[in-house]
Scaffold this motif. Structure first.
Motif, mmCIF file in Angstrom:
data_model
loop_
_atom_site.group_PDB
_atom_site.id
_atom_site.type_symbol
_atom_site.label_atom_id
_atom_site.label_comp_id
_atom_site.label_asym_id
_atom_site.label_seq_id
_atom_site.Cartn_x
_atom_site.Cartn_y
_atom_site.Cartn_z
ATOM 1 N N VAL A 26 23.019 24.160 64.194
ATOM 2 C CA VAL A 26 24.083 25.002 63.828
ATOM 3 C C VAL A 26 23.441 26.335 63.625
ATOM 4 C CG1 VAL A 26 25.547 23.370 63.060
ATOM 5 C CG2 VAL A 26 24.062 24.164 61.596
ATOM 6 N N ASP A 27 24.249 27.410 63.613
ATOM 7 C CA ASP A 27 23.898 28.772 63.139
ATOM 8 C C ASP A 27 24.360 28.928 61.822
ATOM 9 O OD1 ASP A 27 22.299 29.511 65.390
ATOM 10 O OD2 ASP A 27 24.206 30.371 66.502
ATOM 11 N N ALA A 28 23.518 28.977 60.799
ATOM 12 C CA ALA A 28 23.994 29.061 59.411
ATOM 13 C C ALA A 28 22.977 29.325 58.407
ATOM 14 C CB ALA A 28 24.394 27.533 58.974
ATOM 15 N N ASN A 29 23.424 29.963 57.349
ATOM 16 C CA ASN A 29 22.614 30.296 56.160
ATOM 17 C C ASN A 29 21.885 29.102 55.292
ATOM 18 O OD1 ASN A 29 22.403 31.293 53.184
ATOM 19 N ND2 ASN A 29 21.568 32.815 54.344
ATOM 20 N N ARG A 30 20.361 28.929 55.427
ATOM 21 C CA ARG A 30 20.142 27.648 54.663
ATOM 22 C C ARG A 30 20.352 27.466 53.581
ATOM 23 N NH1 ARG A 30 15.736 24.600 56.298
ATOM 24 N NH2 ARG A 30 15.192 25.773 58.152
ATOM 25 N N ALA A 31 20.513 28.610 52.725
ATOM 26 C CA ALA A 31 20.724 28.233 51.192
ATOM 27 C C ALA A 31 22.255 27.891 51.155
ATOM 28 C CB ALA A 31 20.441 29.558 50.443
ATOM 29 N N ARG A 32 22.996 28.677 51.853
ATOM 30 C CA ARG A 32 24.366 28.275 51.571
ATOM 31 C C ARG A 32 24.719 26.952 52.073
ATOM 32 N NH1 ARG A 32 27.602 34.016 52.007
ATOM 33 N NH2 ARG A 32 26.785 35.184 49.997
ATOM 34 N N LEU A 33 24.186 26.488 53.252
ATOM 35 C CA LEU A 33 24.470 25.407 53.909
ATOM 36 C C LEU A 33 23.852 24.193 53.002
ATOM 37 C CD1 LEU A 33 25.790 23.742 55.824
ATOM 38 C CD2 LEU A 33 24.022 23.866 57.306
ATOM 39 N N ARG A 34 22.716 24.479 52.501
ATOM 40 C CA ARG A 34 22.265 23.414 51.523
ATOM 41 C C ARG A 34 22.958 23.295 50.222
ATOM 42 N NH1 ARG A 34 17.151 21.343 50.865
ATOM 43 N NH2 ARG A 34 16.353 22.523 52.377
ATOM 44 N N ARG A 35 23.758 24.254 49.710
ATOM 45 C CA ARG A 35 24.557 24.215 48.690
ATOM 46 C C ARG A 35 25.696 23.254 48.908
ATOM 47 N NH1 ARG A 35 24.318 27.386 43.954
ATOM 48 N NH2 ARG A 35 26.241 26.984 42.586
ATOM 49 N N VAL A 36 26.409 23.401 50.083
ATOM 50 C CA VAL A 36 27.370 22.799 50.496
ATOM 51 C C VAL A 36 27.047 21.232 50.558
ATOM 52 C CG1 VAL A 36 29.018 22.051 52.605
ATOM 53 C CG2 VAL A 36 28.374 24.339 52.013
ATOM 54 N N LEU A 37 25.817 20.824 50.851
ATOM 55 C CA LEU A 37 25.338 19.423 50.942
ATOM 56 C C LEU A 37 25.166 18.968 49.589
ATOM 57 C CD1 LEU A 37 22.971 19.680 53.862
ATOM 58 C CD2 LEU A 37 25.205 18.846 53.888
ATOM 59 N N GLN A 38 24.618 19.947 48.714
ATOM 60 C CA GLN A 38 24.428 19.480 47.250
ATOM 61 C C GLN A 38 25.704 19.396 46.762
ATOM 62 O OE1 GLN A 38 22.469 22.884 45.708
ATOM 63 N NE2 GLN A 38 20.271 22.283 46.598
ATOM 64 N N ASN A 39 26.693 20.094 46.756
ATOM 65 C CA ASN A 39 27.977 19.651 45.987
ATOM 66 C C ASN A 39 28.608 18.520 46.820
ATOM 67 O OD1 ASN A 39 27.373 22.339 44.752
ATOM 68 N ND2 ASN A 39 28.832 23.758 45.974
ATOM 69 N N LEU A 40 28.543 18.347 48.022
ATOM 70 C CA LEU A 40 29.126 17.122 48.524
ATOM 71 C C LEU A 40 28.482 16.018 47.870
ATOM 72 C CD1 LEU A 40 29.952 18.092 52.346
ATOM 73 C CD2 LEU A 40 31.330 18.089 50.315
ATOM 74 N N LEU A 41 27.072 15.774 47.882
ATOM 75 C CA LEU A 41 26.417 14.662 47.401
ATOM 76 C C LEU A 41 26.599 14.336 45.793
ATOM 77 C CD1 LEU A 41 23.112 15.118 49.422
ATOM 78 C CD2 LEU A 41 24.858 13.531 49.522
ATOM 79 N N ALA A 42 26.677 15.636 45.139
ATOM 80 C CA ALA A 42 26.841 15.423 43.583
ATOM 81 C C ALA A 42 28.292 15.088 43.449
ATOM 82 C CB ALA A 42 26.778 16.951 43.139
ATOM 83 N N ASN A 43 29.145 15.399 44.255
ATOM 84 C CA ASN A 43 30.686 14.967 43.938
ATOM 85 C C ASN A 43 30.650 13.355 44.201
ATOM 86 O OD1 ASN A 43 33.672 15.300 43.919
ATOM 87 N ND2 ASN A 43 33.362 14.098 45.746
ATOM 88 N N ALA A 44 29.979 12.907 45.481
ATOM 89 C CA ALA A 44 29.784 11.418 45.653
ATOM 90 C C ALA A 44 29.192 10.868 44.769
ATOM 91 C CB ALA A 44 29.121 11.311 46.990
ATOM 92 N N GLU A 45 28.161 11.239 44.048
ATOM 93 C CA GLU A 45 27.288 10.240 43.080
ATOM 94 C C GLU A 45 28.191 10.447 41.909
ATOM 95 O OE1 GLU A 45 23.741 12.989 42.678
ATOM 96 O OE2 GLU A 45 22.991 12.398 44.579
ATOM 97 N N ARG A 46 28.860 11.389 41.453
ATOM 98 C CA ARG A 46 29.664 11.103 40.138
ATOM 99 C C ARG A 46 30.694 10.199 40.342
ATOM 100 N NH1 ARG A 46 29.335 17.136 40.044
ATOM 101 N NH2 ARG A 46 31.248 17.178 41.184
ATOM 102 N N HIS A 47 31.291 9.932 41.427
ATOM 103 C CA HIS A 47 32.342 9.143 41.702
ATOM 104 C C HIS A 47 32.206 7.814 42.227
ATOM 105 C CE1 HIS A 47 34.644 12.197 40.204
ATOM 106 N NE2 HIS A 47 34.416 13.131 41.108
ATOM 107 N N ALA A 48 31.051 7.552 42.895
ATOM 108 C CA ALA A 48 30.559 6.414 43.661
ATOM 109 C C ALA A 48 30.609 5.175 42.819
ATOM 110 C CB ALA A 48 29.256 6.489 44.594
ATOM 111 N N ALA A 49 30.842 3.917 43.463
ATOM 112 C CA ALA A 49 30.871 2.619 42.309
ATOM 113 C C ALA A 49 29.414 1.946 42.691
ATOM 114 C CB ALA A 49 32.132 1.819 42.744
ATOM 115 N N THR A 50 29.195 1.741 44.087
ATOM 116 C CA THR A 50 28.124 1.072 44.532
ATOM 117 C C THR A 50 27.115 1.653 45.488
ATOM 118 O OG1 THR A 50 29.196 -0.182 45.954
ATOM 119 C CG2 THR A 50 29.332 -1.227 43.632
#
Length: 365
Positions: free
Chosen positions: A245-269
């Motif tokens: 993909v053509d993207a800004n590395r820092a901003r795309l990394r932030r998207v992944l961080q936010n998505l993973l952080a959201n999953a970590e807060r709510h995942a059960a197992t």
């Protein structure tokens, strides 16, 4: 939030343009109305002039003829000017009323609107567009006020906790739990830092700032980001190689961080991340087996400071801005981020345009 995003621009049009010559335009109707207003007086003047010239044709009184002709011409010219001015004034009356309405709106409540004349011409369309623009400005102003109120409330919460901890530490300086109090204060500071950092990111995104972009391997970026984390539940990654993909590395990394952080807060197992290529798109999915997102809230969850009663709270460490930032970054890259259907838990799907083939690589191949 800022207003950018874009009202209709009214461009000046030169003579001979489509609007000038349109049968239904105000300008095109001025001339016929002016002629209609001045035709009877001019016709009468011509008849009188013809009669006078006929009667005086055999009389050698050139001065009288010239005087009569000059007077008739002066009267005809005056009547013509009066008729044209009256017709032009009639045609431009709605424009003057629109200008007066806009002048009264200066500094007034954005809920007010200008009067829309039922003229069926450009003035009516312009007034309608002005009202549409005022409506958008009103909505954006209300959203900005709500955002400022929410941001103030979010910042005030950790500030109140920090103040309480400091007051307790000062009141009992020899307390054996002082270290725990300081740790709690440091947590409040971290939360404040996160909120302020997210607000700065949103301000940059709202300003339309375009960050430099590189050709990135989405799967490699996901694997690198997951290796940096230490989630409380098992995290598995399935990434296809060469999903570019053509993207800004820092901003795309932030998207992944936010998505993973959201999953970590709510995942059960468990948490599952998948990266794959589809026709024209690079797809990254983050799935968890937590309480999930109700279908009715799948759009609201991406709003700023949105919190779902069943799954979110201020105590879970989120700022309420992570998913809003992630979606805005995705849109800025020409992609989208949404909550998809899932048998259990939440399924957040990021879709970005695939990078076009590199001409250098094609030539080498």
């Amino acid at each position: 939030m800022s207003v950018r995003n874009g009202g209709t621009r009214v461009r000046p049009r030169g003579p001979g343009s489509a609007v000038d010559s349109a049968p239904g335009s105000a300008r095109a109707r001025v001339t016929p109305r002016a002629l209609a207003a001045t035709a009877p007086p001019l016709a009468g003047a011509v008849v009188v002039a013809a009669g006078a010239l006929y009667l005086l044709a055999d009389v050698r009184r050139t001065g009288v003829l010239l005087t009569v002709t000059a007077l008739l011409c002066a009267v005809a010219a005056g009547l013509a000017v009066w008729g044209v001015r009256r017709a032009v004034g009639w045609a431009l009356g709605p424009v003057e009323r629109l200008d007066a309405d806009l002048d009264r709106l200066r500094g007034a409540d954005l809920a007010r609107r200008v009067a829309v004349p039922a003229s069926g011409d450009e003035v009516e369309r312009l007034a309608g567009r002005v009202n549409c623009l005022l409506g958008r400005l009103e909505n954006e102003a209300l959203e900005r006020r709500a955002f400022i109120a929410d941001a103030s409330h979010e910042i005030r919460t950790p500030l109140a906790g920090l103040r309480t901890r400091i007051e307790l530490a000062l009141a009992v300086p020899d307390d054996a739990e002082l270290v725990d109090t300081l740790r709690g204060a440091l947590g409040d500071v971290d939360r404040l830092h996160q909120i302020v950092d997210d607000l700065l990111v949103l301000a940059r995104l709202d300003s339309g700032e375009r960050a430099p972009r590189d050709r990135l391997d989405l799967g490699a970026l996901v694997e690198d980001e997951t290796r940096r984390r230490a989630p409380r539940v098992p995290l598995s990654v399935k990434a296809e190689p060469g999903v570019l993909v053509d993207a800004n590395r820092a901003r795309l990394r932030r998207v992944l961080q936010n998505l993973l952080a959201n999953a970590e807060r709510h995942a059960a197992t468990r948490i599952e991340v998948e990266v794959r290529a589809e026709p024209g798109e690079a797809v990254a999915e983050v799935r968890d087996d937590g309480p999930g997102i109700p279908p009715a809230d799948r759009d609201r969850v991406f709003e700023r400071f949105a919190r779902l009663d069943a799954a979110r709270s201020r105590a879970d460490g989120g700022s309420g801005l992570g998913l809003a930032i992630a979606r805005q970054v995705a849109v800025a890259h020409g992609g989208r981020l949404y909550a998809g259907d899932a048998a259990r838990g939440a399924r957040l799907v990021l879709r970005l345009p695939l990078a076009p083939p590199d001409p250098g690589e094609d030539a080498a191949g």
